[in-house]
Design an enzyme around this catalytic site. Sequence first.
Site, PDB file in Angstrom:
ATOM      1  N   ARG A  87       0.683  -1.113  -0.109  1.00 33.48           N
ATOM      2  CA  ARG A  87       0.006   0.039  -0.016  1.00 33.48           C
ATOM      3  C   ARG A  87       0.898   1.317   0.064  1.00 33.48           C
ATOM      4  O   ARG A  87       0.375   2.299   0.616  1.00 33.48           O
ATOM      5  CB  ARG A  87      -0.806   0.038   1.235  1.00 33.48           C
ATOM      6  CG  ARG A  87      -1.920  -1.080   1.332  1.00 33.48           C
ATOM      7  CD  ARG A  87      -2.791  -1.325  -0.097  1.00 33.48           C
ATOM      8  NE  ARG A  87      -3.752  -2.402  -0.047  1.00 33.48           N
ATOM      9  CZ  ARG A  87      -3.358  -3.468  -0.619  1.00 33.48           C
ATOM     10  NH1 ARG A  87      -2.172  -3.457  -1.293  1.00 33.48           N
ATOM     11  NH2 ARG A  87      -4.193  -4.434  -0.737  1.00 33.48           N
ATOM     12  N   SER A  95     -11.128   0.103   1.706  1.00 32.84           N
ATOM     13  CA  SER A  95     -10.804  -0.518   3.161  1.00 32.84           C
ATOM     14  C   SER A  95     -10.061   0.875   3.887  1.00 32.84           C
ATOM     15  O   SER A  95      -9.186   1.594   3.143  1.00 32.84           O
ATOM     16  CB  SER A  95      -9.468  -1.399   2.891  1.00 32.84           C
ATOM     17  OG  SER A  95      -9.896  -2.565   2.370  1.00 32.84           O
ATOM     18  N   GLU A 141      -5.666   3.736   5.132  1.00 32.17           N
ATOM     19  CA  GLU A 141      -5.368   3.491   3.682  1.00 32.17           C
ATOM     20  C   GLU A 141      -6.373   4.544   3.056  1.00 32.17           C
ATOM     21  O   GLU A 141      -5.738   4.779   1.801  1.00 32.17           O
ATOM     22  CB  GLU A 141      -5.937   2.093   3.488  1.00 32.17           C
ATOM     23  CG  GLU A 141      -5.570   1.545   2.139  1.00 32.17           C
ATOM     24  CD  GLU A 141      -5.966  -0.061   2.161  1.00 32.17           C
ATOM     25  OE1 GLU A 141      -6.790  -0.239   1.195  1.00 32.17           O
ATOM     26  OE2 GLU A 141      -5.421  -0.740   2.947  1.00 32.17           O
TER      27      GLU A 141
END
Length: 324
Positions: free
Chosen positions: A187, A236, A306
Amino acid sequence: MTAAAPMHHHEPHLIDRLPAVRGRVTANAPLANVTWFRVGGPAEVMFRPADAADLAGFLAGCPADVPVTVIGVASNLLVRDGGVPGVVVRLGRAFAEIAVDGGTADGMEIRAGAAALDLNVAVAARDAGIAGLEFLSGIPGTIGGALRMNGGAYGRELSDVVVSATALDRQGREHVLDRGALGLTYRHCAVPEDWIFTGATLRGHPGDPAGIGHRMHEISSARADSQPVRARTGGSTFANPPGEKAWALIDRAGCRGLMIGGAQVSEKHCNFLLNLGSATADDLESLGEEVRRRVYETSGIELRWEIRRIGVPAPGKTIPGSTP
């Protein structure tokens, strides 16, 4: 004699300081209606470039003190209630092209603009008999967003399939970056934050379109079963810490269904925040920060956002979780 009418002095606006472009420039442009959360204030200026050359010219001529923020389909974005100062760049149709490059010794390649939807790239790959990109159908966003955060789902991530990407730096210069230069980790992408991705080349391998389609159907069903896909939500909320699942930590901290204002932690999947209809961006961010606090209290683990949060709070408010 009649008195002269008072002179109206033109109030300078940010638009007056920006270079001439071929694309569309809008002052005080609403953003809430383009984000999946349906919250947030306006962009001081919204710029929709006509093409990559238009964007490059704009960046080259844009004053260095003007903040420039790029957004895609805003599936993983929280815009704060006070709006976004400076220029918000929104890439449109000119950046959404998808082309199959055909086979190489290493596999089959597909080129996609930064505004191409991940799902549309997966569909084009399926139709061309390119396997290995099915996971993209489970990521609600664009290729530009997937590059910026090394998007992943269902066992694969962009770093597994990207060959190269093109980006414009803050001066409008184009860079072609190979996989190594992108610096993709979980990520995360090492490319400077103020560079704007314009496209990427991805690689898969030959496959049977029917089999590829079957895998995409499995991913679609799994997503619908486990995630609140029909709600006002983002992707998410928090990245998974090493060796842990964010949703499980949130559940163990007693946050399933937790509410602040019109925002709620999803009962279906704890790593999703929902706008129940009346939430503000402050409600959603405050809820996320409360979840982070409770998870840290119960596990000692600090969750990392995120979801990308941009802009400034409403007047009189501070960013949740920050020191006033």
